[in-house]
Design a protein around this motif. Structure first.
Motif, PDB file in Angstrom:
ATOM      1  N   LYS A 137      -1.641  15.245  -3.843  1.00 25.05           N
ATOM      2  CA  LYS A 137      -2.345  14.829  -2.616  1.00 25.05           C
ATOM      3  C   LYS A 137      -3.747  14.315  -2.928  1.00 25.05           C
ATOM      4  O   LYS A 137      -4.720  14.624  -2.243  1.00 25.05           O
ATOM      5  N   ASP A 138      -3.827  13.521  -4.001  1.00 24.84           N
ATOM      6  CA  ASP A 138      -5.137  13.008  -4.412  1.00 24.84           C
ATOM      7  C   ASP A 138      -5.457  11.651  -3.810  1.00 24.84           C
ATOM      8  O   ASP A 138      -6.465  11.028  -4.150  1.00 24.84           O
ATOM      9  N   TYR A 139      -4.587  11.182  -2.904  1.00 32.09           N
ATOM     10  CA  TYR A 139      -4.827   9.908  -2.233  1.00 32.09           C
ATOM     11  C   TYR A 139      -4.128   9.931  -0.885  1.00 32.09           C
ATOM     12  O   TYR A 139      -3.074  10.551  -0.732  1.00 32.09           O
ATOM     13  N   ASP A 140      -4.723   9.271   0.092  1.00 30.19           N
ATOM     14  CA  ASP A 140      -4.167   9.245   1.441  1.00 30.19           C
ATOM     15  C   ASP A 140      -3.185   8.076   1.578  1.00 30.19           C
ATOM     16  O   ASP A 140      -3.535   7.002   2.042  1.00 30.19           O
ATOM     17  N   TYR A 141      -1.953   8.312   1.148  1.00 33.79           N
ATOM     18  CA  TYR A 141      -0.932   7.266   1.200  1.00 33.79           C
ATOM     19  C   TYR A 141      -0.391   7.101   2.615  1.00 33.79           C
ATOM     20  O   TYR A 141      -0.508   7.999   3.458  1.00 33.79           O
ATOM     21  N   ASP A 142       0.227   5.946   2.840  1.00 29.82           N
ATOM     22  CA  ASP A 142       0.925   5.702   4.092  1.00 29.82           C
ATOM     23  C   ASP A 142       2.031   6.752   4.258  1.00 29.82           C
ATOM     24  O   ASP A 142       2.555   7.299   3.272  1.00 29.82           O
ATOM     25  N   GLN A 143       2.403   7.050   5.500  1.00 34.56           N
ATOM     26  CA  GLN A 143       3.413   8.076   5.765  1.00 34.56           C
ATOM     27  C   GLN A 143       4.748   7.788   5.094  1.00 34.56           C
ATOM     28  O   GLN A 143       5.510   8.707   4.782  1.00 34.56           O
ATOM     29  N   SER A 144       5.043   6.508   4.881  1.00 33.78           N
ATOM     30  CA  SER A 144       6.315   6.148   4.248  1.00 33.78           C
ATOM     31  C   SER A 144       6.337   6.449   2.755  1.00 33.78           C
ATOM     32  O   SER A 144       7.397   6.448   2.126  1.00 33.78           O
ATOM     33  N   VAL A 145       5.166   6.708   2.190  1.00 32.00           N
ATOM     34  CA  VAL A 145       5.069   6.997   0.750  1.00 32.00           C
ATOM     35  C   VAL A 145       5.034   8.499   0.557  1.00 32.00           C
ATOM     36  O   VAL A 145       3.997   9.147   0.672  1.00 32.00           O
ATOM     37  N   ASN A 146       6.176   9.084   0.280  1.00 31.43           N
ATOM     38  CA  ASN A 146       6.282  10.526   0.071  1.00 31.43           C
ATOM     39  C   ASN A 146       7.290  10.803  -1.039  1.00 31.43           C
ATOM     40  O   ASN A 146       7.942   9.875  -1.553  1.00 31.43           O
ATOM     41  N   GLU A 147       7.415  12.060  -1.425  1.00 33.16           N
ATOM     42  CA  GLU A 147       8.298  12.412  -2.543  1.00 33.16           C
ATOM     43  C   GLU A 147       9.730  11.968  -2.297  1.00 33.16           C
ATOM     44  O   GLU A 147      10.411  11.466  -3.200  1.00 33.16           O
ATOM     45  N   GLU A 148      10.205  12.136  -1.075  1.00 35.13           N
ATOM     46  CA  GLU A 148      11.585  11.787  -0.753  1.00 35.13           C
ATOM     47  C   GLU A 148      11.832  10.286  -0.867  1.00 35.13           C
ATOM     48  O   GLU A 148      12.813   9.847  -1.484  1.00 35.13           O
ATOM     49  N   SER A 149      10.946   9.496  -0.274  1.00 34.84           N
ATOM     50  CA  SER A 149      11.154   8.045  -0.278  1.00 34.84           C
ATOM     51  C   SER A 149      11.027   7.457  -1.679  1.00 34.84           C
ATOM     52  O   SER A 149      11.825   6.587  -2.071  1.00 34.84           O
ATOM     53  N   ILE A 150      10.057   7.923  -2.453  1.00 33.03           N
ATOM     54  CA  ILE A 150       9.860   7.390  -3.804  1.00 33.03           C
ATOM     55  C   ILE A 150      10.997   7.830  -4.736  1.00 33.03           C
ATOM     56  O   ILE A 150      11.502   7.037  -5.534  1.00 33.03           O
ATOM     57  N   SER A 151      11.424   9.058  -4.614  1.00 31.82           N
ATOM     58  CA  SER A 151      12.519   9.554  -5.454  1.00 31.82           C
ATOM     59  C   SER A 151      13.810   8.788  -5.209  1.00 31.82           C
ATOM     60  O   SER A 151      14.643   8.632  -6.110  1.00 31.82           O
ATOM     61  N   ALA A 152      13.986   8.294  -3.988  1.00 33.50           N
ATOM     62  CA  ALA A 152      15.216   7.601  -3.632  1.00 33.50           C
ATOM     63  C   ALA A 152      15.267   6.163  -4.139  1.00 33.50           C
ATOM     64  O   ALA A 152      16.334   5.540  -4.154  1.00 33.50           O
ATOM     65  N   LEU A 153      14.148   5.620  -4.578  1.00 34.64           N
ATOM     66  CA  LEU A 153      14.093   4.224  -4.999  1.00 34.64           C
ATOM     67  C   LEU A 153      14.526   4.046  -6.452  1.00 34.64           C
ATOM     68  O   LEU A 153      14.190   4.850  -7.316  1.00 34.64           O
ATOM     69  N   SER A 154      15.251   2.977  -6.706  1.00 35.19           N
ATOM     70  CA  SER A 154      15.735   2.667  -8.054  1.00 35.19           C
ATOM     71  C   SER A 154      15.023   1.433  -8.600  1.00 35.19           C
ATOM     72  O   SER A 154      14.326   0.716  -7.866  1.00 35.19           O
ATOM     73  N   LEU A 155      15.231   1.184  -9.875  1.00 33.45           N
ATOM     74  CA  LEU A 155      14.670  -0.017 -10.494  1.00 33.45           C
ATOM     75  C   LEU A 155      15.178  -1.269  -9.791  1.00 33.45           C
ATOM     76  O   LEU A 155      14.411  -2.210  -9.541  1.00 33.45           O
ATOM     77  N   SER A 156      16.449  -1.285  -9.430  1.00 32.49           N
ATOM     78  CA  SER A 156      17.019  -2.449  -8.752  1.00 32.49           C
ATOM     79  C   SER A 156      16.382  -2.665  -7.375  1.00 32.49           C
ATOM     80  O   SER A 156      16.224  -3.806  -6.930  1.00 32.49           O
TER      81      SER A 156
END
Length: 207
Positions: A137-156
Motif C-alpha cells: 500500500k505504498d501508492y494510491d492506485y486506482d480501485q481497479s488495480v488490486n491483487e485480484e485484478s493484477i494476478s488474473a492478467l497474463s502476458l497475452s
C-alpha cells in the motif's frame, strides 16, 4: 474540448508543484499530428523545466480488463534505463527535463512507447513489483488495480492491450519552459512516424 481541459489541468497540477511563482500560462494550443495523435502545448517561461505527459484517451479503452493499464505501465518501466527522466504510472507516461534536453528526451520516450519489449521476463518482473507495491500500500492506485485484478492478467492480455494503443487514441501534453514552435517540432519528430491502428493491422496482415 472538455477532455483537453481535463488532461491539461491534471498534467499542469503536477507540473507546477515546484513553481509556486508561476501564476499565469499562455493560452494552451491544441492540434493533431497527421496520424491523429492529439497534442496540447502550454507555454510557461517561469517554469524551471519542460514537461511532457503521454495519456490514453479513456473512451477508446472502455472495455479494457481491470488493471491492465497499470500492468502495462509496470512493463514499460522495465524498459526504462536507470536514471531516466521518464516514468509510467496512473494511465500515463511522464517526462521532466531541462528545456534544452526536451527534443532528445521526448524522442526517447516515444521510442519506449512505440517499441516496448514485452516478453515473459519483463512481464514477470513487472507483475511481481506491482503486486509487492499493492500489498505494501505504498501508492494510491486506482480501485481497479488490486491483487485480484493484477494476478488474473497474463502476458497475452498485456500484449493484446498494447497492440490496441495507437496515436489517434492518445494525448501528449507538453508544458512548462517551452516555446510553441519548438514543442510542435519535437512532438512531430518524436511521434509523427507512429503508425495508426489501421496501418498497424495492415502491417500485421501482410507479414
Amino acid at each position: 474540448m472538455n477532455t483537453i481541459k481535463t488532461l491539461l489541468l491534471t498534467s499542469l497540477s503536477i507540473f507546477t508543484i515546484v513553481t509556486t511563482n508561476a501564476q499565469s500560462f499562455k493560452e494552451p494550443v491544441a492540434f493533431k499530428l497527421k496520424n491523429g495523435m492529439n497534442i496540447i502545448v502550454s507555454e510557461n517561461n517561469r517554469s524551471p523545466k519542460a514537461y511532457a505527459s503521454f495519456t490514453l484517451d479513456a473512451k477508446d479503452f472502455e472495455g479494457k480488463k481491470a488493471g491492465v493499464v497499470e500492468l502495462l505501465n509496470a512493463v514499460l518501466n522495465e524498459n526504462v534505463a536507470k536514471n531516466s527522466n521518464v516514468s509510467f504510472k496512473d494511465n500515463s507516461g511522464k517526462l521532466a527535463v531541462a528545456t534544452a534536453d526536451l527534443d532528445e528526451a521526448l524522442s526517447g520516450m516515444a521510442a519506449l512507447i512505440q517499441h516496448a519489449s514485452i516478453n515473459q521476463q519483463n512481464f514477470n518482473t513487472a507483475k511481481a513489483k506491482l503486486l509487492t507495491s499493492i500489498k505494501a500500500k505504498d501508492y494510491d492506485y486506482d480501485q481497479s488495480v488490486n491483487e485480484e485484478s493484477i494476478s488474473a492478467l497474463s502476458l497475452s492480455d498485456v500484449k493484446a492491450f498494447y497492440a490496441e494503443v495507437s496515436p489517434e487514441k492518445t494525448y501528449l501534453t507538453i508544458a512548462g519552459d517551452v516555446e510553441l514552435n519548438n514543442a510542435k517540432a519535437s512532438a512531430k519528430k518524436a511521434f509523427g512516424n507512429w503508425a495508426t491502428y489501421s496501418n498497424q493491422e495492415s502491417s500485421i496482415l501482410t507479414k
